[in-house]
Design an enzyme around this catalytic site. Structure first.
Site, PDB file in Angstrom:
ATOM      1  N   SER A  29     124.107 -83.827 119.568  1.00  0.00           N
ATOM      2  CA  SER A  29     124.899 -83.447 118.392  1.00  0.00           C
ATOM      3  C   SER A  29     124.681 -82.003 118.001  1.00  0.00           C
ATOM      4  CB  SER A  29     124.501 -84.293 117.171  1.00  0.00           C
ATOM      5  OG  SER A  29     124.702 -85.634 117.423  1.00  0.00           O
ATOM      6  N   HIS A  60     131.014 -83.913 119.354  1.00  0.00           N
ATOM      7  CA  HIS A  60     130.681 -84.154 120.758  1.00  0.00           C
ATOM      8  C   HIS A  60     131.933 -83.908 121.578  1.00  0.00           C
ATOM      9  CE1 HIS A  60     126.800 -86.354 120.190  1.00  0.00           C
ATOM     10  NE2 HIS A  60     127.286 -86.397 118.967  1.00  0.00           N
ATOM     11  N   HIS A  82     126.897 -92.909 123.239  1.00  0.00           N
ATOM     12  CA  HIS A  82     125.887 -93.586 122.424  1.00  0.00           C
ATOM     13  C   HIS A  82     126.091 -95.097 122.468  1.00  0.00           C
ATOM     14  CE1 HIS A  82     126.206 -89.528 120.629  1.00  0.00           C
ATOM     15  NE2 HIS A  82     124.911 -89.647 120.448  1.00  0.00           N
ATOM     16  N   TYR A  84     125.647 -97.009 120.019  1.00  0.00           N
ATOM     17  CA  TYR A  84     126.323 -97.450 118.783  1.00  0.00           C
ATOM     18  C   TYR A  84     127.835 -97.312 118.847  1.00  0.00           C
ATOM     19  CZ  TYR A  84     126.417 -92.461 117.484  1.00  0.00           C
ATOM     20  OH  TYR A  84     126.617 -91.106 117.478  1.00  0.00           O
ATOM     21  N   GLU A  85     128.332 -96.567 119.838  1.00  0.00           N
ATOM     22  CA  GLU A  85     129.780 -96.462 119.974  1.00  0.00           C
ATOM     23  C   GLU A  85     130.369 -97.731 120.583  1.00  0.00           C
ATOM     24  OE1 GLU A  85     131.256 -92.275 121.134  1.00  0.00           O
ATOM     25  OE2 GLU A  85     129.201 -92.325 121.881  1.00  0.00           O
ATOM     26  N   ALA A 112     119.584 -84.513 118.215  1.00  0.00           N
ATOM     27  CA  ALA A 112     119.240 -84.276 116.813  1.00  0.00           C
ATOM     28  C   ALA A 112     118.471 -85.505 116.351  1.00  0.00           C
ATOM     29  CB  ALA A 112     120.503 -84.093 115.986  1.00  0.00           C
ATOM     30  N   MET A 210     119.221 -91.720 117.654  1.00  0.00           N
ATOM     31  CA  MET A 210     120.072 -92.824 118.140  1.00  0.00           C
ATOM     32  C   MET A 210     120.498 -92.623 119.598  1.00  0.00           C
ATOM     33  SD  MET A 210     122.578 -93.027 114.817  1.00  0.00           S
ATOM     34  CE  MET A 210     121.940 -92.745 113.135  1.00  0.00           C
ATOM     35  N   ASN A 234     116.944 -83.219 109.928  1.00  0.00           N
ATOM     36  CA  ASN A 234     116.748 -83.684 108.545  1.00  0.00           C
ATOM     37  C   ASN A 234     115.424 -84.428 108.500  1.00  0.00           C
ATOM     38  OD1 ASN A 234     118.569 -85.698 110.223  1.00  0.00           O
ATOM     39  ND2 ASN A 234     117.392 -86.940 108.791  1.00  0.00           N
ATOM     40  N   HIS A 246     125.771 -86.992 107.969  1.00  0.00           N
ATOM     41  CA  HIS A 246     126.044 -86.387 109.280  1.00  0.00           C
ATOM     42  C   HIS A 246     126.286 -84.891 109.103  1.00  0.00           C
ATOM     43  CE1 HIS A 246     127.184 -86.219 113.449  1.00  0.00           C
ATOM     44  NE2 HIS A 246     128.417 -85.815 113.184  1.00  0.00           N
TER      45      HIS A 246
HETATM   46  N1  HPA Z   1     117.873 -91.024 111.872  1.00  0.00           N
HETATM   47  C1  HPA Z   1     118.436 -91.413 113.034  1.00  0.00           C
HETATM   48  N2  HPA Z   1     119.119 -90.602 113.810  1.00  0.00           N
HETATM   49  C2  HPA Z   1     119.257 -89.318 113.418  1.00  0.00           C
HETATM   50  C3  HPA Z   1     118.701 -88.846 112.225  1.00  0.00           C
HETATM   51  C4  HPA Z   1     117.962 -89.749 111.415  1.00  0.00           C
HETATM   52  O1  HPA Z   1     117.430 -89.407 110.332  1.00  0.00           O
HETATM   53  N3  HPA Z   1     119.023 -87.524 112.129  1.00  0.00           N
HETATM   54  C5  HPA Z   1     119.743 -87.221 113.242  1.00  0.00           C
HETATM   55  N4  HPA Z   1     119.895 -88.307 114.019  1.00  0.00           N
END
Ligand code: HPA
Length: 273
Positions: A29, A60, A82, A84-85, A112, A210, A234, A246
């Protein structure tokens, strides 16, 4: 793993390439910009490659870029798949199988991630020293193809120690601070709850994301040497008194873009390949 599909995909890509790529890059990302630095690029949209899934997340891109980066032949995934997709683990890791068939010996996997370790700050880059598969699945479940790799792969040194040493040297040389730590792979797409973040910390995680875990498992199965880099975009949920978005993830990766580019390019120029 369907060998016919794999060969159809890799021979399609091979036909477009002029040289054999040595290093694979998976750009996470907001980190896809590294792909734009590749010289004499050969760009292949995922949608053109037989049996390749298509990427669906904003930020992406969804293409392979092959060419020269810092004097090395690389092939980059600008955008990854991913779990999750809704893709299967096999689909998520299919591009790694293809890149292996194209000839890569090493892979640099980036993502990320949320910082769990409270000494981290958003914007930090973390070298992944190990991972925890918290996805409740594994891309190697199913019949094993012995020609692709062993039934019971060893993951005791998944993140190449020599590469970590090179990367640490590179960070020193270009004067950036880096972190090291354990990446926990969750499925997403929800961010964690604060209680989950406390649990993941107790598990031994330093960062959570993820992605990455499936691709690294398949890379190790295939005998590819791995370097993993997380951009701490983050702090994980509950550490700071603010919601996660996001947008924040993308904003931070944008902010560290220059450091990230300089760092990875330096690593690529240094790796003895
Ligand atoms: N959690 C899970 N996946 C992530 C995060 C997070 O805080 N930040 C970027 N991808």
């Amino acid at each position: 793993m369907n060998r016919t599909e794999l060969l159809e995909a890799s021979s399609y890509v091979k036909r477009q390439l002029k040289e054999t790529p040595k290093i694979g890059l998976i750009l996470g990302s907001g980190l896809g910009v590294l792909g734009d630095e590749i010289e004499e690029p050969i760009v292949i949209p995922y949608s053109d490659i037989p049996h390749f899934p298509e990427s669906t997340v904003a930020g992406h891109k969804g293409q392979l870029i092959a060419g020269n980066l810092e004097g090395k032949q690389v092939i980059a995934m600008q955008g990854r798949f991913h779990y999750y997709e809704g893709y299967s683990m096999e689909q998520v890791t299919f591009p790694v199988r293809v890149m292996k068939d194209l000839g890569i010996e090493s892979i640099i996997v980036t993502n990320a991630a949320g910082g769990i370790n409270e000494s981290f700050n958003p914007g930090d880059l973390m070298l992944i020293t190990d991972h925890i598969n918290n996805m409740g699945n594994n891309p190697l479940i199913g019949k094993n193809d012995e020609e692709l790799g062993p039934r019971f792969p060893d993951l005791s040194q998944s993140y190449d120690r020599e590469y970590i040493r090179y990367a640490e040297e590179c960070a020193k040389e270009i004067g950036i601070q880096i972190q090291k730590g354990v990446y926990i792979g969750n499925t997403g797409p929800t961010y964690e709850t604060p209680a989950e973040v406390r649990m993941l910390r107790a598990f031994g995680g330093d960062a959570v994301g993820m992605s990455t875990v499936p691709e690294v498992i398949v890379s190790r199965h295939a005998g590819i040497r791995v370097l993993g880099i997380s951009c701490i975009s983050n702090m994980a949920a509950g550490i700071l008194d603010q919601p996660l978005t996001h947008h924040e993830v993308m904003e931070t990766t944008e902010r560290v873009r220059e450091n990230f580019l300089t760092f990875v390019k330096k690593i690529i120029s240094t790796l003895p390949l």
